[in-house]
Motif scaffolding. Sequence first.
Motif, PDB file in Angstrom:
ATOM      1  N   TRP A  54       0.881  -1.060  -0.020  1.00  0.00           N
ATOM      2  CA  TRP A  54       0.176   0.376  -0.119  1.00  0.00           C
ATOM      3  C   TRP A  54       0.832   1.336  -0.277  1.00  0.00           C
ATOM      4  O   TRP A  54       2.114   1.769   1.175  1.00  0.00           O
ATOM      5  CB  TRP A  54      -1.440   0.255   1.179  1.00  0.00           C
ATOM      6  CG  TRP A  54      -2.194   0.682   0.693  1.00  0.00           C
ATOM      7  CD1 TRP A  54      -2.075   2.412   1.236  1.00  0.00           C
ATOM      8  CD2 TRP A  54      -3.147   0.297   0.440  1.00  0.00           C
ATOM      9  NE1 TRP A  54      -3.325   2.982   1.337  1.00  0.00           N
ATOM     10  CE2 TRP A  54      -4.125   1.627   0.949  1.00  0.00           C
ATOM     11  CE3 TRP A  54      -3.725  -0.602   0.320  1.00  0.00           C
ATOM     12  CZ2 TRP A  54      -5.199   1.257   0.645  1.00  0.00           C
ATOM     13  CZ3 TRP A  54      -5.263  -0.967  -0.411  1.00  0.00           C
ATOM     14  CH2 TRP A  54      -6.318   0.151   0.511  1.00  0.00           C
ATOM     15  N   ASP A  55       0.707   2.142  -0.814  1.00  0.00           N
ATOM     16  CA  ASP A  55       1.750   3.359  -1.109  1.00  0.00           C
ATOM     17  C   ASP A  55       0.897   4.733   0.462  1.00  0.00           C
ATOM     18  O   ASP A  55      -0.450   4.587  -0.150  1.00  0.00           O
ATOM     19  CB  ASP A  55       1.471   3.892  -2.623  1.00  0.00           C
ATOM     20  CG  ASP A  55       2.224   3.214  -3.436  1.00  0.00           C
ATOM     21  OD1 ASP A  55       2.452   2.355  -3.344  1.00  0.00           O
ATOM     22  OD2 ASP A  55       1.961   3.140  -4.764  1.00  0.00           O
ATOM     23  N   PHE A  56       1.952   5.269   1.114  1.00  0.00           N
ATOM     24  CA  PHE A  56       0.980   5.905   1.424  1.00  0.00           C
ATOM     25  C   PHE A  56       2.519   6.962   1.353  1.00  0.00           C
ATOM     26  O   PHE A  56       3.657   7.144   1.498  1.00  0.00           O
ATOM     27  CB  PHE A  56       2.044   5.122   2.849  1.00  0.00           C
ATOM     28  CG  PHE A  56       1.507   6.923   3.844  1.00  0.00           C
ATOM     29  CD1 PHE A  56       0.312   5.964   4.454  1.00  0.00           C
ATOM     30  CD2 PHE A  56       1.787   7.578   4.496  1.00  0.00           C
ATOM     31  CE1 PHE A  56      -0.352   7.208   5.843  1.00  0.00           C
ATOM     32  CE2 PHE A  56       1.687   8.468   5.164  1.00  0.00           C
ATOM     33  CZ  PHE A  56       0.230   7.630   6.194  1.00  0.00           C
ATOM     34  N   LEU A 108       2.361   9.189   8.910  1.00  0.00           N
ATOM     35  CA  LEU A 108       3.013   7.418   8.719  1.00  0.00           C
ATOM     36  C   LEU A 108       2.777   7.321   9.880  1.00  0.00           C
ATOM     37  O   LEU A 108       2.382   5.779   9.947  1.00  0.00           O
ATOM     38  CB  LEU A 108       4.325   8.172   7.647  1.00  0.00           C
ATOM     39  CG  LEU A 108       4.888   6.387   8.026  1.00  0.00           C
ATOM     40  CD1 LEU A 108       4.555   5.164   7.303  1.00  0.00           C
ATOM     41  CD2 LEU A 108       6.226   6.594   6.819  1.00  0.00           C
ATOM     42  N   LEU A 109       3.710   7.703  11.104  1.00  0.00           N
ATOM     43  CA  LEU A 109       3.732   6.964  12.165  1.00  0.00           C
ATOM     44  C   LEU A 109       2.688   6.907  13.238  1.00  0.00           C
ATOM     45  O   LEU A 109       2.245   5.849  13.957  1.00  0.00           O
ATOM     46  CB  LEU A 109       4.746   7.760  13.003  1.00  0.00           C
ATOM     47  CG  LEU A 109       6.359   8.001  12.569  1.00  0.00           C
ATOM     48  CD1 LEU A 109       6.982   8.831  13.330  1.00  0.00           C
ATOM     49  CD2 LEU A 109       6.706   6.094  12.744  1.00  0.00           C
ATOM     50  N   ARG A 119       2.627  -5.717   8.120  1.00  0.00           N
ATOM     51  CA  ARG A 119       4.333  -5.791   8.622  1.00  0.00           C
ATOM     52  C   ARG A 119       5.380  -5.595   8.233  1.00  0.00           C
ATOM     53  O   ARG A 119       6.128  -6.014   9.250  1.00  0.00           O
ATOM     54  CB  ARG A 119       3.663  -7.859   7.476  1.00  0.00           C
ATOM     55  CG  ARG A 119       2.826  -8.465   7.320  1.00  0.00           C
ATOM     56  CD  ARG A 119       3.133  -9.520   8.351  1.00  0.00           C
ATOM     57  NE  ARG A 119       1.948 -10.110   7.782  1.00  0.00           N
ATOM     58  CZ  ARG A 119       0.253 -10.572   8.272  1.00  0.00           C
ATOM     59  NH1 ARG A 119       0.251  -9.311   8.837  1.00  0.00           N
ATOM     60  NH2 ARG A 119      -0.078 -11.927   7.622  1.00  0.00           N
ATOM     61  N   ARG A 120       5.290  -4.217   7.585  1.00  0.00           N
ATOM     62  CA  ARG A 120       6.302  -3.839   7.851  1.00  0.00           C
ATOM     63  C   ARG A 120       6.531  -2.652   7.063  1.00  0.00           C
ATOM     64  O   ARG A 120       5.349  -2.353   6.392  1.00  0.00           O
ATOM     65  CB  ARG A 120       7.339  -4.472   7.259  1.00  0.00           C
ATOM     66  CG  ARG A 120       8.053  -4.648   5.717  1.00  0.00           C
ATOM     67  CD  ARG A 120       8.823  -5.496   5.016  1.00  0.00           C
ATOM     68  NE  ARG A 120       8.373  -5.283   4.013  1.00  0.00           N
ATOM     69  CZ  ARG A 120       7.504  -6.711   3.720  1.00  0.00           C
ATOM     70  NH1 ARG A 120       8.078  -8.097   4.363  1.00  0.00           N
ATOM     71  NH2 ARG A 120       7.683  -6.948   1.936  1.00  0.00           N
ATOM     72  N   ILE A 121       7.001  -1.227   7.424  1.00  0.00           N
ATOM     73  CA  ILE A 121       7.402  -0.155   6.501  1.00  0.00           C
ATOM     74  C   ILE A 121       8.277  -0.176   5.454  1.00  0.00           C
ATOM     75  O   ILE A 121       9.708  -0.249   6.080  1.00  0.00           O
ATOM     76  CB  ILE A 121       7.302   1.410   7.441  1.00  0.00           C
ATOM     77  CG1 ILE A 121       5.732   1.001   8.414  1.00  0.00           C
ATOM     78  CG2 ILE A 121       6.961   2.252   6.519  1.00  0.00           C
ATOM     79  CD1 ILE A 121       5.897   2.208   9.756  1.00  0.00           C
ATOM     80  N   ARG A 163      11.090   5.339  16.704  1.00  0.00           N
ATOM     81  CA  ARG A 163       9.606   5.247  16.855  1.00  0.00           C
ATOM     82  C   ARG A 163       8.773   4.405  16.701  1.00  0.00           C
ATOM     83  O   ARG A 163       7.336   4.950  16.849  1.00  0.00           O
ATOM     84  CB  ARG A 163       9.081   7.059  15.951  1.00  0.00           C
ATOM     85  CG  ARG A 163      10.443   8.075  15.984  1.00  0.00           C
ATOM     86  CD  ARG A 163      10.152   9.199  17.061  1.00  0.00           C
ATOM     87  NE  ARG A 163       8.596   9.649  17.054  1.00  0.00           N
ATOM     88  CZ  ARG A 163       8.041  10.619  16.581  1.00  0.00           C
ATOM     89  NH1 ARG A 163       8.844  11.470  15.132  1.00  0.00           N
ATOM     90  NH2 ARG A 163       7.482  10.988  16.707  1.00  0.00           N
ATOM     91  N   THR A 164       8.823   2.732  16.517  1.00  0.00           N
ATOM     92  CA  THR A 164       7.832   2.317  16.216  1.00  0.00           C
ATOM     93  C   THR A 164       8.219   0.938  15.996  1.00  0.00           C
ATOM     94  O   THR A 164       9.222   0.726  16.423  1.00  0.00           O
ATOM     95  CB  THR A 164       7.323   2.690  14.707  1.00  0.00           C
ATOM     96  OG1 THR A 164       5.447   1.887  14.224  1.00  0.00           O
ATOM     97  CG2 THR A 164       7.741   2.241  13.412  1.00  0.00           C
TER      98      THR A 164
END
Length: 171
Positions: A54-56, A108-109, A119-121, A163-164
């Motif tokens: 998924w594009d952010f 995003l965070l 699952r991951r960024i 931060r995540t």
Amino acid sequence: MTVSGGEPLAHFDYLFHLLSLARKEKIHTCVETSGYASFEHIRALIPLVSLWLWDFKASEADHRRLTGVEAERIRGNLRKLDACGAPLVLRCPWIPEINDSSAYSEELLEISAELKSVRRIEIEPYQPLGEDKYKRLGRPLLCEAKFPSKKASGDYLKFLQNRTNIPVVEG
């Protein structure tokens, strides 16, 4: 099998057929999407997609200016897909002086903390690979972006990683 594009969800009938055939053959499937589609189409694909990429792309404040569409529908679809338990990877282009704002990082965070199926960024540092092609075709560049340095990319990854709890990697 990864289906990307353009936007694969813009070709729903073909995509549904292709993914149905892949599912019958027990092929792992990914759909790389902006998420700008009807949720009814997304919902119909859930049983056929092994992983959603998924594009952010931008903060809500900058999304329309940078992509031509509002972020509201995309973020809503992302939340609905997450509520269905579909496995997700957030893919985040990182373009210095274009979308490298603190608002983008904070959103995003925030959304990654809210979602349960991420699952991951993947941070995708800008790659100016298409610039030469645009020049040869006599077309204007979409933006005057700069290629981020290795240090800047590394610093940004560390910032997000600290931060995540979700794994953050360079894509």
